[in-house]
Scaffold this active site. Structure first.
Site, short mmCIF file in Angstrom:
data_model
loop_
_atom_site.label_atom_id
_atom_site.label_comp_id
_atom_site.label_asym_id
_atom_site.label_seq_id
_atom_site.Cartn_x
_atom_site.Cartn_y
_atom_site.Cartn_z
N HIS A 33 45.04 34.26 38.82
CA HIS A 33 44.84 33.25 39.87
C HIS A 33 45.92 32.17 39.85
CE1 HIS A 33 40.82 34.38 41.59
NE2 HIS A 33 40.79 35.09 40.48
N ASP A 35 49.03 32.91 40.77
CA ASP A 35 50.07 33.27 41.76
C ASP A 35 49.99 32.39 43.00
OD1 ASP A 35 47.72 34.55 42.59
OD2 ASP A 35 48.69 36.46 43.04
N GLY A 124 38.42 49.01 43.77
CA GLY A 124 37.41 48.06 43.30
C GLY A 124 37.53 47.77 41.82
N ALA A 125 38.69 48.05 41.24
CA ALA A 125 38.85 47.88 39.79
C ALA A 125 39.85 46.79 39.45
CB ALA A 125 39.32 49.21 39.17
N LEU A 127 43.08 46.83 40.22
CA LEU A 127 44.38 47.43 39.91
C LEU A 127 45.27 47.54 41.15
CD1 LEU A 127 43.22 50.20 37.42
CD2 LEU A 127 44.03 47.89 36.91
N SER A 128 44.87 46.84 42.21
CA SER A 128 45.71 46.68 43.39
C SER A 128 45.95 47.95 44.17
CB SER A 128 47.04 46.03 43.03
OG SER A 128 46.79 44.74 42.59
N ASP A 174 50.55 41.08 43.38
CA ASP A 174 50.24 42.51 43.44
C ASP A 174 51.33 43.28 44.18
OD1 ASP A 174 47.96 41.48 42.35
OD2 ASP A 174 46.62 42.07 43.98
N TYR A 223 36.68 34.61 45.86
CA TYR A 223 38.13 34.46 45.68
C TYR A 223 38.68 33.31 46.53
CZ TYR A 223 43.06 35.88 45.33
OH TYR A 223 44.41 35.90 45.10
#
EC number: 2.7.1.6
Length: 382
Positions: A33, A35, A124-125, A127-128, A174, A223
Site C-alpha cells: 500500500h 505505491d 483472487g490471490a 498475485l496481479s 503491479d 482498498y
C-alpha cells in the site's frame, strides 16, 4: 511448434495469430500500500503469467476469446463507443486498455483485432492476474500497431484502465513489475519517479507463495477506503503524499489528525523505510535483517493498517515456526485474504509445506495452496 493458445486462436478465428505475448504476475516481497503513497515497493515478477495471441482483422471490431472462461466479448474500435462496460468482469480489463490507449495517449486502433487470452496467474490471490492481463494486452496492441511507447508507458496505460475504467484505485506497482521485471531479481520501484533498480534476491532462498484461500476482491472492498485515509493524512501534513513525511515529523505533527488516519499513516511511513532497508539487506545478503523487516511489515499490516485476516496471520505464524530468522514471511497483496510470501532456505521448503499441511486446515477448515516460484523477466513477445 504451435502453442496451445495459438491452436485455440485458430479454432476461434479460422486463422493464425500474428504474435504471442506473455506478461507475468508478480509477488510483492515488501512495501504494501506504499505505491499509491508515492513510496517504495520491492516486488518481483514470477513464473505465473497471462498469454495473449493477437491478429489484426481488417474490421472496426475487437473480438476477444477468453479460453479460461470459454467466453467471448466483442466491441467497436470507434472512440465514442469505447467507454461501454461489459457485463463480464474479465472483459473490462481488455476494453479498459483499448480505451486507455485512446483516452490517455490519443491512439485509436487503426483497425480491429482478434485476441485469444489465457493465463495461469491464480485469481483472487493478490498475485496481479489483472495487471498481467492489462500489460499483455497493452504490449500486444503496441506490438501489432507499432505504437511508439515503452514498457513503462504500457504499465501506466494498464493502471489508467484499472483506475478509470474498471474502478479500482490501484497504484503502479503491479503493472510496472509485470512490464519491467528482471530474471533472478526483485525490482525496487520508486513509485513517484517510476525509476527501478534491480536487486539480487539471495540465491540461498526460494520464493514460496501460500494462498490462504480466503477469497478477496479489491474492487468494492476496503482498498479505496485505505487510500482515502492516506490522502486525508497527507493533506493534514500539507504534503503531496505520505512519502514526504518521516517518522519524526509524524510524531510532532499528528495532533488533530483523525486517529484512524493516523494509524494508517504511521504504517505507511514505516513501511516505506522498511522497503528501502530490505533492498539493502538483500544486496548485503543479510537474511536476519530481511527476516526482521518482513516480520515488522506483517505486524504493521495486521495492527495499524488492519488489512490481514486471521487465517493469513496463522499462515505467517506457522511458517515462522519453521524458518525463524533464516528467511522472511509476511502477507502480500492488497489484503483481506489472499496470499503470504515467504523467502525460505531451499532446504526448508519441504519442512514448511509439511508444517502448514499439518496445521492450517485443522485450525481453519481452509485448504492452503503452495507455489514455489522463480523471479522472471517482464512482458515479452514470444
Amino acid at each position: 511448434m504451435q502453442s496451445p493458445l495459438s491452436e485455440i486462436f485458430l479454432q476461434q478465428f479460422q486463422t493464425q495469430p500474428e504474435s504471442i505475448i506473455r506478461a507475468p504476475g508478480r509477488v510483492n516481497l515488501i512495501g504494501e500500500h506504499t505505491d499509491y503513497n508515492d513510496g517504495f515497493v520491492l516486488p518481483c515478477a514470477i513464473d505465473f503469467a497471462t498469454q495473449v495471441t493477437i491478429r489484426k482483422n481488417g474490421t472496426q471490431t475487437v473480438r476477444v476469446f477468453a479460453a479460461d472462461y470459454n467466453e467471448r466479448d466483442e466491441f467497436s474500435t470507434a472512440k465514442n463507443s469505447l467507454k461501454t462496460l461489459s457485463s463480464k468482469q474479465w472483459a473490462n480489463y481488455i476494453r479498459g486498455v483499448v480505451w486507455a490507449f485512446a483516452e490517455r495517449n490519443g491512439y485509436t486502433l487503426p483497425e480491429g483485432v482478434d485476441i485469444a487470452v489465457s493465463g495461469n496467474v491464480p485469481q483472487g490471490a493478490g498475485l496481479s492476474s489483472s495487471a498481467a492481463l492489462e500489460v499483455a494486452i497493452g504490449k500486444a496492441l503496441q506490438h501489432v500497431f507499432q505504437f511508439p511507447i515503452d514498457e513503462t508507458e504500457i504499465a501506466l496505460l494498464g493502471q489508467y484502465a484499472e483506475n478509470h475504467f474498471v474502478g479500482c484505485n490501484c497504484g503502479i506497482m503491479d503493472q510496472l513489475t509485470s512490464a519491467r521485471g528482471e530474471k533472478g531479481k526483485a525490482v525496487l520501484i520508486d513509485c513517484r519517479s517510476l525509476k527501478t533498480q534491480a536487486v539480487q534476491i539471495p540465491q540461498s532462498l526460494s520464493i514460496m507463495i501460500i494462498h490462504s484461500h480466503v477469497k478477496r476482491g479489491l474492487v468494492g472492498s476496503e482498498y479505496n477506503t485505505r487510500r482515502e485515509q492516506c490522502e486525508t493524512a497527507a493533506a493534514h501534513f500539507g504534503v503531496k503524499a505520505l512519502r514526504d513525511v518521516d517518522l519524526a515529523q509524524f510524531d510532532v505533527g499528528k495532533t488533530g489528525l483523525d486517529p484512524i488516519a493516523a494509524k494508517r499513516a504511521r504504517y505507511i511511513i514505516q513501511e516505506n523505510q522498511r522497503t528501502l532497508d530490505a533492498a539493502k539487506a538483500m544486496q548485503n545478503n543479510d537474511i536476519a535483517a530481511l527476516s526482521e523487516l518482513m516480520a515488522q511489515s506483517h505486524i504493521g499490516m495486521r495492527d495499524e493498517f488492519e488489512i490481514t485476516h486471521p487465517a493469513v496471520d496463522l499462515l505467517v505464524e506457522l511458517v515462522g515456526e519453521v524458518i525463524g530468522t533464516r528467511g522472511g514471511v509476511r502477507m502480500t497483496g492488497g489484503g483481506f485474504g489472499g496470499c503470504i510470501v515467504t523467502l525460505v532456505p531451499h532446504k526448508l521448503v519441504d519442512d514448511v509445506k509439511a508444517h502448514v499441511a499439518q496445521n492450517y486446515h485443522a485450525k481453519t477448515g481452509l485448504q492452503e495452496e503452495v507455489f514455489v516460484c522463480q523471479p522472471r523477466g517482464g512482458v515479452s513477445v514470444l
